[in-house]
Design an enzyme around this catalytic site. Structure first.
Site, mmCIF file in Angstrom:
data_model
loop_
_atom_site.group_PDB
_atom_site.id
_atom_site.type_symbol
_atom_site.label_atom_id
_atom_site.label_comp_id
_atom_site.label_asym_id
_atom_site.label_seq_id
_atom_site.Cartn_x
_atom_site.Cartn_y
_atom_site.Cartn_z
ATOM 1 N N SER A 19 0.816 -1.209 0.000
ATOM 2 C CA SER A 19 0.000 0.000 0.000
ATOM 3 C C SER A 19 0.853 1.264 0.000
ATOM 4 O O SER A 19 1.958 1.272 0.554
ATOM 5 C CB SER A 19 -0.898 -0.017 1.238
ATOM 6 O OG SER A 19 -1.827 1.046 1.220
ATOM 7 N N PRO A 20 0.363 2.342 -0.609
ATOM 8 C CA PRO A 20 1.066 3.623 -0.492
ATOM 9 C C PRO A 20 1.015 4.110 0.954
ATOM 10 O O PRO A 20 -0.067 4.287 1.513
ATOM 11 C CB PRO A 20 0.281 4.544 -1.428
ATOM 12 C CG PRO A 20 -1.074 3.915 -1.545
ATOM 13 C CD PRO A 20 -0.866 2.442 -1.418
ATOM 14 N N CYS A 77 2.626 7.016 3.536
ATOM 15 C CA CYS A 77 3.419 8.234 3.666
ATOM 16 C C CYS A 77 4.568 8.028 4.639
ATOM 17 O O CYS A 77 4.382 7.495 5.733
ATOM 18 C CB CYS A 77 2.544 9.392 4.129
ATOM 19 S SG CYS A 77 1.387 9.983 2.880
ATOM 20 N N ALA A 129 1.480 8.648 -1.390
ATOM 21 C CA ALA A 129 0.795 9.782 -1.991
ATOM 22 C C ALA A 129 1.806 10.834 -2.406
ATOM 23 O O ALA A 129 2.506 11.408 -1.566
ATOM 24 C CB ALA A 129 -0.208 10.375 -1.000
ATOM 25 N N GLN A 157 1.105 6.637 -6.415
ATOM 26 C CA GLN A 157 -0.189 7.248 -6.141
ATOM 27 C C GLN A 157 -0.079 8.760 -6.322
ATOM 28 O O GLN A 157 0.787 9.410 -5.723
ATOM 29 C CB GLN A 157 -0.633 6.918 -4.716
ATOM 30 C CG GLN A 157 -2.053 7.383 -4.390
ATOM 31 C CD GLN A 157 -2.430 7.092 -2.946
ATOM 32 O OE1 GLN A 157 -1.862 7.689 -2.032
ATOM 33 N NE2 GLN A 157 -3.367 6.182 -2.744
ATOM 34 N N TYR A 208 -8.988 13.550 1.310
ATOM 35 C CA TYR A 208 -8.185 14.472 0.528
ATOM 36 C C TYR A 208 -9.022 15.038 -0.616
ATOM 37 O O TYR A 208 -10.209 14.742 -0.728
ATOM 38 C CB TYR A 208 -6.891 13.791 0.083
ATOM 39 C CG TYR A 208 -6.080 13.314 1.269
ATOM 40 C CD1 TYR A 208 -5.701 14.208 2.278
ATOM 41 C CD2 TYR A 208 -5.725 11.976 1.423
ATOM 42 C CE1 TYR A 208 -4.987 13.780 3.388
ATOM 43 C CE2 TYR A 208 -5.006 11.542 2.529
ATOM 44 C CZ TYR A 208 -4.641 12.445 3.515
ATOM 45 O OH TYR A 208 -3.946 12.029 4.618
ATOM 46 N N ARG A 217 -8.156 4.917 -5.827
ATOM 47 C CA ARG A 217 -8.495 4.563 -4.441
ATOM 48 C C ARG A 217 -9.679 5.403 -3.998
ATOM 49 O O ARG A 217 -9.672 6.635 -4.142
ATOM 50 C CB ARG A 217 -7.302 4.787 -3.500
ATOM 51 C CG ARG A 217 -7.662 4.622 -2.031
ATOM 52 C CD ARG A 217 -6.460 4.530 -1.116
ATOM 53 N NE ARG A 217 -5.978 3.148 -1.043
ATOM 54 C CZ ARG A 217 -5.083 2.711 -0.150
ATOM 55 N NH1 ARG A 217 -4.562 3.557 0.735
ATOM 56 N NH2 ARG A 217 -4.699 1.452 -0.135
ATOM 57 N N ARG A 241 0.483 -1.703 7.216
ATOM 58 C CA ARG A 241 1.260 -1.865 8.446
ATOM 59 C C ARG A 241 1.937 -3.234 8.532
ATOM 60 O O ARG A 241 3.033 -3.354 9.072
ATOM 61 C CB ARG A 241 0.355 -1.633 9.658
ATOM 62 C CG ARG A 241 -0.031 -0.165 9.841
ATOM 63 C CD ARG A 241 -1.003 0.011 10.998
ATOM 64 N NE ARG A 241 -1.326 1.414 11.228
ATOM 65 C CZ ARG A 241 -2.265 2.093 10.587
ATOM 66 N NH1 ARG A 241 -2.976 1.480 9.644
ATOM 67 N NH2 ARG A 241 -2.496 3.363 10.858
#
Length: 365
Positions: free
Chosen positions: A30-31, A33, A65, A107, A190, A238, A331
């Protein structure tokens, strides 16, 4: 359900063909940050962080992102793709991911009203200009996300046009950097999600009110991305499938939008949730977002399941039962960059290990 999604035996380690690509398995990183950039540039941290996940056996590794404008960053330390100077370091990462068997993905994002914030491990609140923050953030309407967040300026139409073009320019840079998949970030409160939800979008012009108007921004961005992104390469989106509050964005609208976007060139919908309503109650539990991926896939649109998926048997069961096409780990991949290799052992699947590590490969049961 689309005939293309029916009667095809799948498992966590079956390849996933999509346009001209063929992912080696159904496991995606997963993207996430890292809040570790200076002026948007990728660093050695990003190279090692992402490269280790490719070495670890994932079929797809997606960069965090990446802001399409400097003001579209969540924090001053976010990754960026708003200028050509960013391409060099991004290309180094994309090349390494591909060399080690993972499809390189990125992303594309704009934080909207949730921009210019401090990093999670710093004191909460907006980042002051002395720390690299900026005083003006934007959104569909002048409604702040919550305490400590800046009040956004409602975007004028002309600036919406500029941001749509910024997404297109970012996609062109992603292509030049060697990425094979781009994902439009339309989730987690966002900018794109802010337009979708009536909680954050109270405009009275062509971008607010009806479902058609609230989805106009994402349709425009997708159209712009497809103009510049090659037909042989996939485009993901997404979405937050629900705001988790009554009167907000919900699963029914997500399914409707997913079908519309799929018809105009979106290949896969990455199904997350929440992030747009401060203090919303989210019933977090293992696999709690899988039903969203299942609903989208049952509508004929390939989907990704995310959210507290940690066990190989759990992940394999989601794919085998047709609830999602891909499993995206966040995670759990932070805790174990080699989760795919360990998952294969747990499931009794023989997969190729990096030659440098093959001496450590356990026997397949």
């Amino acid at each position: 359900m689309s005939s293309s999604l029916v009667d095809k035996p799948m498992s966590l380690f079956s390849p996933f063909p999509i346009r001209d690509l063929r992912l080696r398995n159904r496991i995606a990183v997963s993207p996430m940050c890292q809040y570790s950039s200076v002026d948007g540039f990728a660093s050695d941290w990003h190279f090692v962080h992402l490269g280790s996940r490719a070495v670890g056996g994932a079929g797809l590794v997606m960069l965090e992102a990446s802001a399409v404008t400097p003001e579209g960053r969540i924090s001053p330390q976010d990754l960026g793709i708003w200028k050509d100077d960013h391409i060099g370091e991004l290309s180094r990462i994309a090349g390494f991911l591909k060399e080690h068997g993972a499809a390189p993905a990125i992303q594309l994002a704009h934080a909207g009203r949730k921009a210019s914030m401090r990093r999670p491990w710093e004191p909460s609140g907006a980042a002051p200009e002395s720390e690299g923050g900026w005083p003006r953030v934007v959104g569909p309407s002048a409604i702040p996300f919550g305490p400590g967040y800046l009040t956004p300026e409602a975007l004028p139409i002309a600036e919406i046009d500029v941001i749509v073009d910024a997404f297109g320019a970012a996609a062109e840079r992603a292509l030049r950097a060697g990425f094979e998949i781009i994902e439009l970030h339309g989730a987690h409160g966002y900018l794109t999600h802010e337009f979708l939800s009536p909680i954050s979008n109270q405009r009275t012009d062509d971008y607010g009110g009806s479902f058609e108007n609230r989805t106009r921004f994402i349709h425009r961005v997708v159209a712009r991305l497809r103009e510049v992104w090659p037909q042989g390469l996939p485009l993901f989106v997404r979405l937050s499938a629900t705001d988790w509050v009554e009167g907000g964005w919900d699963v029914e609208q997500t399914v409707r939008l997913s079908k519309e976007l799929h018809a105009v060139g979106v290949d896969v919908v990455d199904c997350s949730s929440g992030g747009n309503v401060h203090g919303a109650h989210v019933p977090v539990a293992p696999g709690y977002q899988v039903p969203f991926a299942k609903a989208v896939r049952e509508a004929g649109v390939p989907s990704i399941a995310v959210g507290m998926i940690t066990d190989p048997h759990q992940a394999n069961q989601i794919v085998e039962t047709g609830q999602a096409d891909l499993i995206m780990l966040a995670r759990e991949e932070l805790r174990d960059p080699y989760w795919p290799l360990h998952a294969a052992t747990a499931l009794g699947v023989d997969v190729e290990w990096p030659v440098q590590y093959v001496r450590a490969k356990p026997p397949t049961k």
